[in-house]
Design a protein around this motif. Structure first.
Motif, PDB file in Angstrom:
ATOM      1  N   LYS A  52       3.821 -27.518  45.836  1.00 40.04           N
ATOM      2  CA  LYS A  52       5.073 -28.170  45.499  1.00 40.04           C
ATOM      3  C   LYS A  52       6.049 -27.164  44.898  1.00 40.04           C
ATOM      4  O   LYS A  52       5.705 -26.434  43.976  1.00 40.04           O
ATOM      5  N   LYS A  54       8.784 -28.091  43.373  1.00 39.22           N
ATOM      6  CA  LYS A  54       9.579 -28.702  42.304  1.00 39.22           C
ATOM      7  C   LYS A  54       9.377 -27.984  40.972  1.00 39.22           C
ATOM      8  O   LYS A  54      10.284 -27.926  40.151  1.00 39.22           O
ATOM      9  N   ARG A  57      11.627 -25.035  40.930  1.00 40.56           N
ATOM     10  CA  ARG A  57      13.011 -25.488  40.690  1.00 40.56           C
ATOM     11  C   ARG A  57      13.216 -25.812  39.218  1.00 40.56           C
ATOM     12  O   ARG A  57      14.239 -25.456  38.620  1.00 40.56           O
ATOM     13  N   SER A 126      16.910 -35.553  43.500  1.00 43.18           N
ATOM     14  CA  SER A 126      15.614 -36.122  43.113  1.00 43.18           C
ATOM     15  C   SER A 126      15.767 -37.551  42.600  1.00 43.18           C
ATOM     16  O   SER A 126      14.943 -38.416  42.920  1.00 43.18           O
ATOM     17  N   SER A 240      14.086 -23.015  45.916  1.00 46.38           N
ATOM     18  CA  SER A 240      13.750 -24.435  46.043  1.00 46.38           C
ATOM     19  C   SER A 240      14.693 -25.155  46.996  1.00 46.38           C
ATOM     20  O   SER A 240      14.285 -26.083  47.697  1.00 46.38           O
TER      21      SER A 240
END
Length: 347
Positions: A52, A54, A57, A126, A240
């Motif tokens: 992932k 995320k 990020r 998101s 990202s």
């Protein structure tokens, strides 16, 4: 499996950093962000990215939030408070345009109204994607539209407005403390981890800034973030973003891509060239700063772009947060109205 995923992520980060360095050598504006986007997108579509992104990020957002906190002073905080009416006005205009553009996006992309609305509302990707999943919308469409909109902004702003070379750098106080900066980073990390579970929007950017506001209000100056760490933050955020530009998504959802380009392009142009000239009568700031303040992009990406282009990142952060906060408040009731309207139109 875990080792392979970490190796893939490491390779993608190296590709992003290398591409950013090449862009920097070529003198490209926003070199580290744009280069990271290009390197990450190429790597993701050829080699592939495991794991992932995320967390990468979030790390970039945390550094950007702390870097923004480090430029805060009592005078800047007072200035931001005085800019609250223009911030709210810009947020209202952006959201009104987002609602209006949901209708053409729905027709072009052939999606339901909830998905169209969450795609065009100018808030974080998101948050809007999560709302889509919770309400039965098409989250993958929302992600594609928001990702393309942010990518368009990051590419267009330096081309249209350039670098704010006249921006004055923040004066460094002799009492400025690295300890205060570390408090912003690690205090922001702890608060972000807690508040993220409570549903607070954009905590990884906001919480380091919140810690910085408290520190500055207590009269403690914060040491500026080292340039190398700001570059690292730009690479992480660019990485990202590029990782979400998947070739299969463009091939699988061509109408959504077309709708994203047309509707997002319209929103960007209206905010920057329609509302921007009006805002200049009330806000004294360079064109690049106003463009990024009004740009309907992600909070972290816009602040990182402001840092890279020499814009007033505190002003950009104020406008971006105000709009994102307002959007997240009005999105749920708007979804209810849109869903009811959609059902009524079919009966």
């Amino acid at each position: 499996m875990m080792a392979r995923s970490l190796l893939a992520l490491g390779g993608g980060l190296c590709a992003s950093a290398f591409a950013g360095w090449v862009f920097f050598l070529l003198g490209v504006p926003l070199a580290w962000i744009l280069g990271a986007i290009a390197g990450s997108a190429i790597y993701a579509n050829t080699v592939g990215l495991g794991g992932k992104t995320k967390y990468i990020r979030r790390a970039g957002q945390l550094l950007i939030g702390a870097a923004t906190a480090a430029i805060l002073t009592p005078d800047i905080l007072s200035q931001l408070l005085g800019l609250l009416p223009p911030m709210v006005a810009a947020a209202v205009v952006a959201n009104a345009l987002g609602v209006a553009l949901a209708f053409p996006l729905q027709r072009i992309a052939r999606v339901d109204r909830k998905t169209a609305l969450l795609s065009t509302l100018p808030a974080g990707m998101s948050e809007m994607a999560s709302l889509a999943r919770e309400t039965g919308g098409q989250a993958e469409i929302v992600v594609v539209v928001h990702t393309l909109r942010v990518a368009m902004i990051v590419v267009c702003v330096p081309l249209l407005f350039g670098i704010d070379r006249g921006a004055a750098g923040a004066s460094l106080s002799a009492d400025a403390s690295y300890t205060a900066l570390l408090m912003c980073v690690f205090g922001g990390l702890v608060l972000s981890a807690v508040t993220a579970k409570l549903g607070v929007l954009n905590p990884w950017v906001i919480m380091p800034m919140a810690v910085g506001i408290i520190i500055v209000s207590l009269g403690l100056p914060i040491r500026q973030m080292p340039p190398a760490l700001i570059i690292l933050a730009q690479i992480l955020i660019g990485f990202s973003l590029g990782a979400r530009l998947k070739k299969e998504d463009f091939e699988r959802m061509p109408r959504a891509v077309l709708a994203a380009i047309l509707c997002s392009g319209g929103l960007i142009l209206i905010m920057m060239f329609g509302f921007g000239p009006i805002l200049r009568h009330f806000v004294e700031a360079a064109p690049t700063t106003l463009a990024l303040a009004l740009a309907p992009g992600g909070l972290g990406e816009m602040i990182a772009s402001a840092k890279a282009l020499g814009a007033a990142s505190a002003i950009v952060a104020g406008f971006q947060f105000t709009r994102s906060f307002l959007t997240n408040i009005i999105a749920p009731p708007l979804l209810v109205r849109f869903a009811a309207s959609s059902k009524g139109s079919r009966t």
